[in-house]
Motif scaffolding. Structure first.
Motif, PDB file in Angstrom:
ATOM      1  N   GLU A  84      62.584  44.584  78.187  1.00  0.00           N
ATOM      2  CA  GLU A  84      61.517  45.272  77.460  1.00  0.00           C
ATOM      3  C   GLU A  84      61.452  46.721  77.935  1.00  0.00           C
ATOM      4  OE1 GLU A  84      57.786  43.401  78.368  1.00  0.00           O
ATOM      5  OE2 GLU A  84      58.186  43.413  80.496  1.00  0.00           O
TER       6      GLU A  84
ATOM      7  N   ASN B  65      57.950  44.377  66.983  1.00  0.00           N
ATOM      8  CA  ASN B  65      58.314  43.297  66.071  1.00  0.00           C
ATOM      9  C   ASN B  65      58.477  43.948  64.710  1.00  0.00           C
ATOM     10  OD1 ASN B  65      58.180  41.118  67.895  1.00  0.00           O
ATOM     11  ND2 ASN B  65      55.958  41.101  67.722  1.00  0.00           N
TER      12      ASN B  65
ATOM     13  N   ASP C  10      62.766  41.030  66.650  1.00  0.00           N
ATOM     14  CA  ASP C  10      62.648  41.983  67.751  1.00  0.00           C
ATOM     15  C   ASP C  10      63.414  43.245  67.381  1.00  0.00           C
ATOM     16  OD1 ASP C  10      61.163  40.302  69.419  1.00  0.00           O
ATOM     17  OD2 ASP C  10      62.979  39.396  70.247  1.00  0.00           O
TER      18      ASP C  10
END
Length: 145
Positions: A28, A86, A97
């Motif tokens: 992330e 998203n 993703d």
């Protein structure tokens, strides 16, 4: 001043590649940006609000505000902001993703979504494999320029 497509692409590629590094390392990332200065040089830009675990939306807003101020002072020619998102279903992404790069200069404003699939590698260390799929460009109203 007209910005060449090559220079806009340089901003886009910088953001995608840095996002890929962050995804591979931790799966992330927080929003970050890049600008094209008045000398046609690409520079990286981060945002920090003082929190160890900041809210991504707050960081995004900080970047928008900072870039808008730089535009008002004629300090930058173009800007890009990358976010981990998203992807909206209405764009029919190959994966939900995605890395969204907001790319703007005078007269040009787009989101470019890079759908990706993330796969954990390694047994003990958090390392990820990132597979990007076909990008999705979307014309948007400008927020910075």
């Amino acid at each position: 001043m007209n910005i060449s497509p090559e220079k806009l692409n340089e901003l886009l590629v910088y953001c995608k590649e840095f996002a890929e590094i962050m995804l591979k390392d931790s799966g992330e990332f927080y929003p970050f940006g890049a600008v094209l200065n008045m000398h046609n040089e690409v520079g990286a830009v981060g945002a920090h609000n003082g929190s160890e675990h900041p809210n991504s939306v707050e960081l995004y807003k900080l970047l928008i505000e900072a870039f808008s101020q730089q535009v008002a002072k004629s300090e930058i020619l173009a800007a890009a902001i990358a976010c981990n998102v998203n992807i909206p279903a209405k764009y029919e992404p190959a994966a939900t993703d995605g890395v969204r790069v907001q790319l703007e200069c005078n007269g040009f404003s787009r989101y470019i979504y890079f759908p990706f699939k993330l796969k954990k590698k390694g047994l003990f260390k958090r390392v990820y494999e990132v597979n990007f799929l076909e990008p999705i460009p979307v014309e948007i109203n400008p927020e910075i320029f």
